[in-house]
Design a protein around this motif. Structure first.
Motif, PDB file in Angstrom:
ATOM      1  N   VAL A   8       0.746  -1.192  -0.167  1.00  0.00           N
ATOM      2  CA  VAL A   8       0.375  -0.749  -0.531  1.00  0.00           C
ATOM      3  C   VAL A   8       0.313   1.145  -0.123  1.00  0.00           C
ATOM      4  O   VAL A   8       2.135   1.291   0.706  1.00  0.00           O
ATOM      5  CB  VAL A   8      -1.323   0.034   1.359  1.00  0.00           C
ATOM      6  CG1 VAL A   8      -1.717   1.244   1.282  1.00  0.00           C
ATOM      7  CG2 VAL A   8      -1.819  -1.177   0.955  1.00  0.00           C
ATOM      8  N   VAL A   9       0.347   1.490  -0.901  1.00  0.00           N
ATOM      9  CA  VAL A   9       1.396   3.235  -1.546  1.00  0.00           C
ATOM     10  C   VAL A   9       0.266   4.516  -1.309  1.00  0.00           C
ATOM     11  O   VAL A   9      -0.210   4.518  -2.065  1.00  0.00           O
ATOM     12  CB  VAL A   9       2.286   3.140  -2.415  1.00  0.00           C
ATOM     13  CG1 VAL A   9       3.092   4.467  -2.817  1.00  0.00           C
ATOM     14  CG2 VAL A   9       2.962   1.900  -2.544  1.00  0.00           C
ATOM     15  N   ASP A  10       0.763   5.394  -0.472  1.00  0.00           N
ATOM     16  CA  ASP A  10       0.125   6.735  -0.453  1.00  0.00           C
ATOM     17  C   ASP A  10       0.564   7.744   0.817  1.00  0.00           C
ATOM     18  O   ASP A  10       1.636   7.160   1.893  1.00  0.00           O
ATOM     19  CB  ASP A  10      -1.278   6.181   0.139  1.00  0.00           C
ATOM     20  CG  ASP A  10      -2.530   7.711  -0.085  1.00  0.00           C
ATOM     21  OD1 ASP A  10      -2.067   8.266   0.637  1.00  0.00           O
ATOM     22  OD2 ASP A  10      -3.097   7.317  -1.352  1.00  0.00           O
ATOM     23  N   ASP A  11       1.071   9.247   0.238  1.00  0.00           N
ATOM     24  CA  ASP A  11       1.477   9.989   1.156  1.00  0.00           C
ATOM     25  C   ASP A  11       1.025  10.090   2.701  1.00  0.00           C
ATOM     26  O   ASP A  11       0.972  10.826   3.601  1.00  0.00           O
ATOM     27  CB  ASP A  11       1.960  11.117   0.256  1.00  0.00           C
ATOM     28  CG  ASP A  11       1.118  11.612  -0.146  1.00  0.00           C
ATOM     29  OD1 ASP A  11      -0.753  11.454  -0.372  1.00  0.00           O
ATOM     30  OD2 ASP A  11       0.997  13.124  -0.134  1.00  0.00           O
ATOM     31  N   ASP A  12      -0.779   9.746   2.572  1.00  0.00           N
ATOM     32  CA  ASP A  12      -1.821  10.416   4.019  1.00  0.00           C
ATOM     33  C   ASP A  12      -1.538   8.647   4.500  1.00  0.00           C
ATOM     34  O   ASP A  12      -2.178   7.827   3.562  1.00  0.00           O
ATOM     35  CB  ASP A  12      -2.333  10.509   2.970  1.00  0.00           C
ATOM     36  CG  ASP A  12      -3.998  11.249   4.195  1.00  0.00           C
ATOM     37  OD1 ASP A  12      -3.332  10.888   5.344  1.00  0.00           O
ATOM     38  OD2 ASP A  12      -5.078  11.703   4.202  1.00  0.00           O
ATOM     39  N   PRO A  13      -0.885   8.626   5.785  1.00  0.00           N
ATOM     40  CA  PRO A  13      -1.305   8.001   7.041  1.00  0.00           C
ATOM     41  C   PRO A  13      -2.656   7.454   7.219  1.00  0.00           C
ATOM     42  O   PRO A  13      -2.530   6.363   7.216  1.00  0.00           O
ATOM     43  CB  PRO A  13      -0.014   8.764   8.395  1.00  0.00           C
ATOM     44  CG  PRO A  13      -0.417  10.581   7.950  1.00  0.00           C
ATOM     45  CD  PRO A  13      -0.645  10.860   6.453  1.00  0.00           C
ATOM     46  N   LEU A  14      -3.388   8.375   7.122  1.00  0.00           N
ATOM     47  CA  LEU A  14      -4.345   8.105   7.593  1.00  0.00           C
ATOM     48  C   LEU A  14      -5.365   7.148   6.024  1.00  0.00           C
ATOM     49  O   LEU A  14      -6.056   5.737   6.567  1.00  0.00           O
ATOM     50  CB  LEU A  14      -6.052   8.895   7.366  1.00  0.00           C
ATOM     51  CG  LEU A  14      -5.558   9.728   8.964  1.00  0.00           C
ATOM     52  CD1 LEU A  14      -6.581  11.266   9.443  1.00  0.00           C
ATOM     53  CD2 LEU A  14      -5.332   9.312  10.220  1.00  0.00           C
ATOM     54  N   VAL A  15      -5.183   7.262   4.851  1.00  0.00           N
ATOM     55  CA  VAL A  15      -5.032   6.674   3.900  1.00  0.00           C
ATOM     56  C   VAL A  15      -4.134   5.084   4.008  1.00  0.00           C
ATOM     57  O   VAL A  15      -5.329   4.403   3.487  1.00  0.00           O
ATOM     58  CB  VAL A  15      -5.077   7.049   2.432  1.00  0.00           C
ATOM     59  CG1 VAL A  15      -5.562   6.290   1.125  1.00  0.00           C
ATOM     60  CG2 VAL A  15      -5.854   9.048   2.627  1.00  0.00           C
ATOM     61  N   ARG A  16      -3.157   5.360   3.971  1.00  0.00           N
ATOM     62  CA  ARG A  16      -2.662   3.771   3.977  1.00  0.00           C
ATOM     63  C   ARG A  16      -3.494   3.028   5.345  1.00  0.00           C
ATOM     64  O   ARG A  16      -3.341   1.534   5.151  1.00  0.00           O
ATOM     65  CB  ARG A  16      -1.646   4.256   5.124  1.00  0.00           C
ATOM     66  CG  ARG A  16      -0.223   4.447   3.138  1.00  0.00           C
ATOM     67  CD  ARG A  16       0.832   4.607   3.645  1.00  0.00           C
ATOM     68  NE  ARG A  16       1.811   5.128   4.694  1.00  0.00           N
ATOM     69  CZ  ARG A  16       2.237   6.072   5.493  1.00  0.00           C
ATOM     70  NH1 ARG A  16       1.807   7.147   4.806  1.00  0.00           N
ATOM     71  NH2 ARG A  16       2.715   6.101   6.576  1.00  0.00           N
ATOM     72  N   ALA A  17      -3.423   3.677   6.173  1.00  0.00           N
ATOM     73  CA  ALA A  17      -3.835   2.913   7.200  1.00  0.00           C
ATOM     74  C   ALA A  17      -5.251   2.548   7.236  1.00  0.00           C
ATOM     75  O   ALA A  17      -5.700   1.049   7.722  1.00  0.00           O
ATOM     76  CB  ALA A  17      -3.972   3.808   9.056  1.00  0.00           C
ATOM     77  N   GLU A  34       3.702  -0.944   3.895  1.00  0.00           N
ATOM     78  CA  GLU A  34       3.476   0.170   3.301  1.00  0.00           C
ATOM     79  C   GLU A  34       4.887   1.196   2.643  1.00  0.00           C
ATOM     80  O   GLU A  34       5.997   0.934   3.328  1.00  0.00           O
ATOM     81  CB  GLU A  34       2.513   0.951   4.331  1.00  0.00           C
ATOM     82  CG  GLU A  34       1.373  -0.214   5.063  1.00  0.00           C
ATOM     83  CD  GLU A  34       0.846   1.004   6.344  1.00  0.00           C
ATOM     84  OE1 GLU A  34       0.679   2.220   6.607  1.00  0.00           O
ATOM     85  OE2 GLU A  34       0.347   0.074   6.808  1.00  0.00           O
ATOM     86  N   ALA A  35       4.222   2.029   2.181  1.00  0.00           N
ATOM     87  CA  ALA A  35       5.173   3.752   2.163  1.00  0.00           C
ATOM     88  C   ALA A  35       4.449   4.474   1.438  1.00  0.00           C
ATOM     89  O   ALA A  35       3.050   4.929   1.637  1.00  0.00           O
ATOM     90  CB  ALA A  35       5.737   2.752   0.318  1.00  0.00           C
ATOM     91  N   GLY A  36       5.145   5.522   1.832  1.00  0.00           N
ATOM     92  CA  GLY A  36       4.449   6.861   1.424  1.00  0.00           C
ATOM     93  C   GLY A  36       4.937   7.681   0.630  1.00  0.00           C
ATOM     94  O   GLY A  36       4.420   9.110   0.519  1.00  0.00           O
ATOM     95  N   ASP A  37       5.870   7.133  -0.373  1.00  0.00           N
ATOM     96  CA  ASP A  37       6.301   7.699  -0.671  1.00  0.00           C
ATOM     97  C   ASP A  37       6.830   7.039  -2.353  1.00  0.00           C
ATOM     98  O   ASP A  37       7.196   5.218  -1.539  1.00  0.00           O
ATOM     99  CB  ASP A  37       7.225   9.292  -0.848  1.00  0.00           C
ATOM    100  CG  ASP A  37       7.819  10.215  -1.800  1.00  0.00           C
ATOM    101  OD1 ASP A  37       6.850  11.207  -2.272  1.00  0.00           O
ATOM    102  OD2 ASP A  37       8.185   9.901  -2.951  1.00  0.00           O
ATOM    103  N   GLY A  38       6.165   7.304  -3.675  1.00  0.00           N
ATOM    104  CA  GLY A  38       7.267   6.959  -4.868  1.00  0.00           C
ATOM    105  C   GLY A  38       8.575   6.128  -4.744  1.00  0.00           C
ATOM    106  O   GLY A  38       9.415   4.529  -5.669  1.00  0.00           O
ATOM    107  N   ALA A  39       9.742   7.072  -4.069  1.00  0.00           N
ATOM    108  CA  ALA A  39      11.056   6.729  -3.555  1.00  0.00           C
ATOM    109  C   ALA A  39      10.942   5.554  -2.994  1.00  0.00           C
ATOM    110  O   ALA A  39      12.131   4.957  -3.403  1.00  0.00           O
ATOM    111  CB  ALA A  39      11.548   7.690  -3.073  1.00  0.00           C
ATOM    112  N   GLU A  40       9.930   5.181  -2.235  1.00  0.00           N
ATOM    113  CA  GLU A  40      10.314   3.430  -1.492  1.00  0.00           C
ATOM    114  C   GLU A  40       9.558   2.637  -2.346  1.00  0.00           C
ATOM    115  O   GLU A  40      10.271   1.140  -1.274  1.00  0.00           O
ATOM    116  CB  GLU A  40       9.184   3.542  -0.220  1.00  0.00           C
ATOM    117  CG  GLU A  40       9.905   5.250   0.596  1.00  0.00           C
ATOM    118  CD  GLU A  40       8.651   5.375   1.651  1.00  0.00           C
ATOM    119  OE1 GLU A  40       8.737   4.570   2.686  1.00  0.00           O
ATOM    120  OE2 GLU A  40       8.436   6.488   2.185  1.00  0.00           O
ATOM    121  N   VAL A  41       8.953   3.160  -2.888  1.00  0.00           N
ATOM    122  CA  VAL A  41       8.626   1.881  -3.859  1.00  0.00           C
ATOM    123  C   VAL A  41       9.261   0.652  -4.541  1.00  0.00           C
ATOM    124  O   VAL A  41       9.045  -0.403  -4.033  1.00  0.00           O
ATOM    125  CB  VAL A  41       7.079   2.084  -5.101  1.00  0.00           C
ATOM    126  CG1 VAL A  41       6.624   0.886  -5.165  1.00  0.00           C
ATOM    127  CG2 VAL A  41       6.694   2.806  -4.528  1.00  0.00           C
TER     128      VAL A  41
END
Length: 219
Positions: A8-17, A34-41
């Motif tokens: 799951v990849v989204d910069d909003d932690p609430l959306v990820r959760a 989970e990842a918060g940015d595309g750089a982590e994918v």
């Protein structure tokens, strides 16, 4: 049968959760990271080997479009990418599909729709919304990516199947419409993908619009 592995990849932690919570209730789906940015994918995909990446389109450093391109270019057997977006008229969605995503999902979708969307792309099918794709394709610039279709020499039946794909038809639905077996449709799809040199149905549909094979404004 093993569970579908999801990143799951989204910069909003609430959306990820929220997405993680929804998918974790399904016995056949497993969130492996989970990842918060595309750089982590890319590093996470190489380490965790997910089957599907649920990818936000808009992120601050590397967005979902770039991250999708990186996956397809740099991973030998890349996972399927399902992009998530707030609006179905977001031009970046079309760019993500052109980059290689297998479909898109609205963030306001119901939990059961989200789970089913992951299953759909995991089994190799595309998740398209024909009306939205027509609208987005009408606004997209002519990039010449449809040239392969013009020289592909599709048979009449393959052309029929491609038109049905642009309307969002599944193999079973296309088979019923054409009065043939589902396995026959599957064979036609495989053949036209090979002729077009594309990896999945989504890319074939985009080529159909960008080549003028079908018109975005058509019903």
């Amino acid at each position: 049968m093993s569970a579908v592995r999801v990143l799951v990849v989204d910069d909003d932690p609430l959306v990820r959760a929220g997405l993680t919570a929804i998918l974790s209730t399904e016995p056949d789906l497993t969130v492996v990271g989970e990842a918060g940015d595309g750089a982590e994918v890319l590093p996470l995909v190489r380490r965790l080997r997910p089957d599907v990446v649920l990818m936000d389109v808009r992120m601050p450093a590397i967005d979902g479009i770039q991250a999708t391109r990186y996956l397809l270019d740099r991973v030998a057997e890349p996972p399927r990418v399902l992009v998530v977006t707030t609006f179905d008229n977001d031009d970046t969605v079309y760019e993500a599909l052109r980059a290689g995503a297998s479909g898109f999902l609205l963030k306001r979708a119901r939990p059961d729709e989200i789970a089913q969307a992951v299953r759909t792309v995991a089994r190799g099918d595309s998740l398209l919304y024909p009306t939205a794709i027509r609208r987005l394709a009408a606004r997209a610039p002519d990039t010449g990516t449809g040239d392969a279709l013009r020289s592909a020499r599709l048979t009449d039946r393959e052309a029929e199947v491609l038109r049905a794909l642009t309307r969002g038809g599944s193999n079973a639905e296309i088979a019923a419409d054409l009065h043939v077996g589902a396995e026959t449709v599957k064979a036609h799809v495989a053949s036209l993908l090979a002729k077009l040199g594309v990896r999945d149905r989504t890319q074939a549909v985009i080529a159909a619009y960008e080549s003028g094979f079908v018109r975005p404004g058509a019903d």
